[in-house]
Structure formats: C-alpha cells, structure tokens
Design an enzyme around this catalytic site. Sequence first.
Site, mmCIF file in Angstrom:
data_model
loop_
_atom_site.group_PDB
_atom_site.id
_atom_site.type_symbol
_atom_site.label_atom_id
_atom_site.label_comp_id
_atom_site.label_asym_id
_atom_site.label_seq_id
_atom_site.Cartn_x
_atom_site.Cartn_y
_atom_site.Cartn_z
ATOM 1 N N LYS A 235 -13.013 -16.641 5.776
ATOM 2 C CA LYS A 235 -12.486 -15.871 4.091
ATOM 3 C C LYS A 235 -11.757 -16.953 4.113
ATOM 4 C CE LYS A 235 -12.515 -11.103 5.136
ATOM 5 N NZ LYS A 235 -11.529 -9.600 5.492
ATOM 6 N N ARG A 270 -16.104 -8.347 12.413
ATOM 7 C CA ARG A 270 -16.750 -8.153 11.701
ATOM 8 C C ARG A 270 -16.609 -9.732 11.280
ATOM 9 N NH1 ARG A 270 -16.864 -7.702 6.066
ATOM 10 N NH2 ARG A 270 -17.624 -6.565 5.413
HETATM 11 N N1 HH2 Z 1 -13.851 -7.263 4.558
HETATM 12 C C1 HH2 Z 1 -14.309 -7.064 3.412
HETATM 13 C C2 HH2 Z 1 -14.986 -6.576 3.675
HETATM 14 N N2 HH2 Z 1 -14.890 -5.323 4.961
HETATM 15 N N3 HH2 Z 1 -14.324 -4.000 6.658
HETATM 16 C C3 HH2 Z 1 -13.149 -3.983 7.255
HETATM 17 N N4 HH2 Z 1 -13.013 -3.124 7.682
HETATM 18 N N5 HH2 Z 1 -12.362 -5.369 7.718
HETATM 19 C C4 HH2 Z 1 -12.709 -6.399 6.715
HETATM 20 O O1 HH2 Z 1 -11.617 -7.254 6.772
HETATM 21 C C5 HH2 Z 1 -13.599 -6.295 5.760
HETATM 22 C C6 HH2 Z 1 -14.228 -4.829 5.230
HETATM 23 C C7 HH2 Z 1 -15.075 -8.513 2.279
HETATM 24 O O2 HH2 Z 1 -15.385 -9.352 2.641
HETATM 25 P P1 HH2 Z 1 -17.064 -9.546 2.050
HETATM 26 O O3 HH2 Z 1 -17.705 -7.756 2.856
HETATM 27 O O4 HH2 Z 1 -18.043 -10.698 3.292
HETATM 28 O O5 HH2 Z 1 -16.934 -9.155 1.403
HETATM 29 P P2 HH2 Z 1 -17.612 -8.319 -0.363
HETATM 30 O O6 HH2 Z 1 -16.202 -7.317 -0.235
HETATM 31 O O7 HH2 Z 1 -17.560 -9.531 -1.605
HETATM 32 O O8 HH2 Z 1 -18.451 -7.836 -0.334
#
Ligand code: HH2
Length: 299
Positions: A235, A270
Amino acid sequence: MQNKKVKIESCRSNVVSWPGWRLDFSDGCLVMGVLNVTPDSFSDGGEFFDSDKAVEHGLKMAADGAAIIDVGGESTRPGSDPVSADEQIRRVVPVIEALCEKTDVPVSIDTYKFEVARAALEAGAGMINDITALSDERMGELAAERQVPIVLMHMQGTPATMQIEPEYDDVVGEVLEFLLGRAKRAGKFGISKDMIFIDPGIGFGKTSKHNLSLLRNIDKFVAAGYRVLVGTSRKRFIGKITGKEKSAERIFGTAATVALCAAAGVSVVRVHDVAEMVDVVKVANKLIPDFPDEVVQRK
Ligand code: HH2
C-alpha cells in the site's frame, strides 16, 4: 516500553472450522493471498483479468502456502468507480468454480455486494470479505445462513472519495468502536464470534499517519476478543516511507508490517506476495513467546 503478557479471550480456539473447511491457527498468523480479477487494481490490475491466468495464480498462491485465497472483481483503490454486481459475478464466478475444484484452500469473496457474495458462495467460496462491514445487512444473514466466516472492515467514506482529507479525533478508538459495533451486529444475525474477523482497513479513508497509528496499536484490536485481519500489502503508505513509487517494489516494506502484525497476534495478513510473506510469518510466529495462549502486548 514495558511488555505485558495478556490472555486472549477463549473465543479464540486454535482451529476454526465450518462446513467444508478449517483454518488452523496453532502456529499463529496465517496468510491470505490476494487475487484481483480486475483490469484496474492498484497493484496487480490487469495481470489476472483473464480467468485462466487468475486460476493459475490462485493455485500458485495455494502451493506457496496461502491459507485463504481472496478473490475480488472490483478494485476499491482510492478514486475507483463501483463495478456492477453482474459484471463482478461474470469476473469472479468462473475463477472461484475452478479454484474450488482444484484446491482445498478456502476461497473468500472480496465484495460488499450481496448478490456477488451469494453467487460466489454458490460457486463454492467459503468466506466473505466485506469491506463495508455489513453496510448491506443481507450480508450478515447470508454469512449466518451459510455458516461461513466474515471479514468486517472499517472504511471512512467510499473508495471514490475516501482519500480526500480523511479525519478522525482518535483514529484507533473510533475504528475499534466501529468494528466492535459491527461485530456485535454480526453476532445478532447468529454469526459466531469465532467466525468474525475485524479489520482496521489500512488505506481506506486514512492518511499515512492514521495507518501508522492503527498498526502501532494493532494489539488493541487483537485484545478486543475477535480475530484480526490486516491488509497492508504494497500500500501507498509503505511507498511513502521507503520512497518506492512502484507497488511491486514495496515487498520488504510490506514484510516489516506483516512481521509486526504476526508478533502482535494478528490472525490473518492479506498479501499479494504469498511465498515471501509465508516465510515472514513462519519466522515471526516462532518469535512470539508462548503463542497462542498468550501474546505480548505493549503497554
Ligand atoms: N484492501 C484491499 C482490498 N480488499 N479487504 C480487506 N479485508 N482488507 C484490506 O486491507 C483490503 C481488502 C485493497 O487492495 P487490493 O485488493 O490489492 O487492491 P484493489 O482494491 O485496487 O483491487
């Protein structure tokens, strides 16, 4: 800084099991692998938009030691636009079906849309990751009816606007209070305490300073009696500290957060880089005195 050993409430059995799956926390923290079937996720956008590539990557994460694979069909990065339920279903269902056929690792569905969660569970997913923590109460009913674990995450605002000057008087207190309220609500639907994961929502309506406060105080979330899940992987705040613009260069920065979360008693991290972070948690888990009955909490 004084270290104090604190007994964690007995709701935290070492094994969480539900129809079809189990998660064994006997060795400490587990790794959830991120699988974004999206064209635009902040880190892996477009890489796994093709179903076959997504399945291949999911299986690799399982082989690398992921305890859960978190499949999402909508990016929730700052400034992102919502994706319809139909489109999310179109993206994730074939991937979930294939993964469930080819691996025993539980698949979680990363969505706040009830229709998507329902379709994902029907396709074989065994867990719900709701980044809006029951903003749609039908999610609570669904998790209770299907007896699956649910992640309840805190977010201030919506992905489209959340990074426009987020504000808190006491970020740790406010986020924890919100999560405990939502966990209580989940309990009212009949979801058992063991099946609820609370997540401070790193980067969701938070400045870097807010993120760091939450992580420095993550032991307070652990001590609240629910299992804690944390998503720091690659992040922006890590890039800000390390000077790494590209998200793929933030692996070592991520590792620091993962090790400290594991040491603080966080149950699940995660992450995108599963093989690397599995090694990090394996070592970090061994450095926790007397885990799992006691965790070290800073006073
Ligand atoms: N962060 C993201 C998405 N889902 N779910 C939980 N429970 N906690 C988190 O910190 C979290 C999450 C964001 O990361 P990512 O899925 O890599 O990115 P994007 O939302 O751009 O797909």
